[in-house]
Design an enzyme around this catalytic site. Structure first.
Site, PDB file in Angstrom:
ATOM      1  N   TYR A  33       0.826  -1.198   0.000  1.00 46.13           N
ATOM      2  CA  TYR A  33       0.000   0.000   0.000  1.00 46.13           C
ATOM      3  C   TYR A  33       0.867   1.256   0.000  1.00 46.13           C
ATOM      4  O   TYR A  33       2.068   1.198   0.259  1.00 46.13           O
ATOM      5  CB  TYR A  33      -0.941   0.006   1.207  1.00 46.13           C
ATOM      6  CG  TYR A  33      -0.301   0.393   2.523  1.00 46.13           C
ATOM      7  CD1 TYR A  33      -0.498   1.660   3.071  1.00 46.13           C
ATOM      8  CD2 TYR A  33       0.491  -0.506   3.237  1.00 46.13           C
ATOM      9  CE1 TYR A  33       0.084   2.021   4.284  1.00 46.13           C
ATOM     10  CE2 TYR A  33       1.075  -0.168   4.447  1.00 46.13           C
ATOM     11  CZ  TYR A  33       0.869   1.104   4.964  1.00 46.13           C
ATOM     12  OH  TYR A  33       1.448   1.456   6.151  1.00 46.13           O
ATOM     13  N   LYS A 148       6.547  -1.974   1.850  1.00 46.59           N
ATOM     14  CA  LYS A 148       5.372  -1.390   2.520  1.00 46.59           C
ATOM     15  C   LYS A 148       4.160  -2.305   2.350  1.00 46.59           C
ATOM     16  O   LYS A 148       3.290  -2.072   1.509  1.00 46.59           O
ATOM     17  CB  LYS A 148       5.090   0.013   1.978  1.00 46.59           C
ATOM     18  CG  LYS A 148       4.182   0.862   2.867  1.00 46.59           C
ATOM     19  CD  LYS A 148       4.152   2.301   2.366  1.00 46.59           C
ATOM     20  CE  LYS A 148       3.192   3.159   3.179  1.00 46.59           C
ATOM     21  NZ  LYS A 148       3.700   3.414   4.554  1.00 46.59           N
ATOM     22  N   GLU A 180      11.992   2.685  14.447  1.00 45.64           N
ATOM     23  CA  GLU A 180      11.167   3.780  13.951  1.00 45.64           C
ATOM     24  C   GLU A 180       9.927   3.905  14.808  1.00 45.64           C
ATOM     25  O   GLU A 180       9.790   3.220  15.819  1.00 45.64           O
ATOM     26  CB  GLU A 180      10.799   3.561  12.480  1.00 45.64           C
ATOM     27  CG  GLU A 180      10.253   2.188  12.150  1.00 45.64           C
ATOM     28  CD  GLU A 180      10.194   1.928  10.650  1.00 45.64           C
ATOM     29  OE1 GLU A 180      10.295   2.883   9.852  1.00 45.64           O
ATOM     30  OE2 GLU A 180      10.031   0.757  10.267  1.00 45.64           O
ATOM     31  N   LEU A 205      11.258   1.371   7.118  1.00 45.45           N
ATOM     32  CA  LEU A 205      10.643   1.808   5.875  1.00 45.45           C
ATOM     33  C   LEU A 205      11.439   2.980   5.309  1.00 45.45           C
ATOM     34  O   LEU A 205      11.845   3.886   6.053  1.00 45.45           O
ATOM     35  CB  LEU A 205       9.199   2.243   6.125  1.00 45.45           C
ATOM     36  CG  LEU A 205       8.425   2.666   4.882  1.00 45.45           C
ATOM     37  CD1 LEU A 205       8.186   1.483   3.953  1.00 45.45           C
ATOM     38  CD2 LEU A 205       7.095   3.314   5.268  1.00 45.45           C
TER      39      LEU A 205
END
Length: 284
Positions: A33, A148, A180, A205
């Protein structure tokens, strides 16, 4: 007005949107996504998001059913049909549906493409003025966080734990180091004024907003170090903040109830946010 959404080539009211129960995105989270923010009815950093989508598809061998140009046209059509001024366009691409549940899959399977808009305040978010509080949480995600995917259950559990503790979000920890945020990249400003963030790898990411911020920070003359940092170092920092497509930059004012700096949004975080928004609007 009911939203218009896109499902496999058709624009339909959201109440009429349907995807098979045998779709692998539903059964296995076999899907990727992207979320592109929208300001003044225009897409922000969209080329970067589409490029990352294409990379995710290559890594998982999911077919892209449309070209990058066609995808942008779909996004713009949804913005127009839903009269979206500020918010985001969500895009989800699954491997598709082969008619039954099976871990294996064939090469002929046709992907499922879904897009919809979400209206929300991005510029005047109250989190900018107050900052956010985060808690530390073990990073239990898989080892390809650079892709992702929609496999977001660990992030959901982490964010739920944060809200239960009276915090806004989490900073994830692995082997003693911050990876993160729950759905964002994490940064600190040291007491010496250096911007520190974890280097790109399979462990985080590759944020599109992160890439833009790093370039802007460099242009402002800010010293940058891409390296691992511990929770303890973060707690001793002058400032901390997160970045993502829909937050841009949000200051972090406390970690595990310990104030960062003076416990107020830091000037460098707010400066980078302002510069990013100005630049993004100019380039949209």
């Amino acid at each position: 007005m009911e939203r218009i959404v896109y499902v496999n080539g058709a624009y339909v009211p959201e109440s009429e949107a349907k995807v098979s129960v045998f779709d692998r995105g539903f059964l296995f989270a076999d899907a990727v996504y992207e979320v592109t923010s929208v300001l003044d009815g225009r897409l922000i950093d969209n080329a970067g998001h589409i490029a990352r989508l294409e990379r995710s598809c290559r890594e998982l061998e999911i077919k892209m059913p449309v070209t990058a140009e066609e995808l942008t046209s779909i996004q713009l059509a949804l913005i127009e049909k839903n009269k979206l001024v500020e918010g985001g366009v969500y895009l989800q691409l699954t491997r598709g549906n082969e008619g039954d549940r099976d871990f294996s899959y064939g090469d002929a399977i046709e992907p499922t493409l879904v897009l919809f808009t979400q209206a929300k305040k991005l510029i005047d978010s109250p989190k900018v003025q107050s900052g956010i509080k985060v808690i530390s949480f073990d990073d239990i995600r898989w080892r390809r966080r650079d892709i992702k995917t929609t496999s977001l259950l660990p992030a959901c559990l982490a964010k739920h734990a944060a809200h239960a503790a009276g915090a806004d979000d989490v900073w994830l920890l692995e082997n003693g180091y911050v990876t993160e945020g729950g759905s964002s990249n994490a940064y600190i400003i040291t007491q010496e004024g250096t911007l520190v963030t974890r280097p790109l790898s399979n462990d985080i990411l590759h944020g599109i907003t992160r890439a833009a911020l790093m370039k802007l920070a460099q242009e402002t003359g800010l010293k940058i170090e891409e390296r691992l940092f511990t929770l303890e170092e973060a707690m001793q920092a002058k400032e901390a903040f997160i970045s993502s497509a829909t937050t841009f930059v949000w200051p972090v004012v406390a970690i595990d109830d310990q104030p960062i700096g003076n416990g107020q949004p830091g000037p460098m975080a707010l400066k980078l946010r302002d510069i990013y928004i100005q630049t993004a609007k100019a380039c949209a």
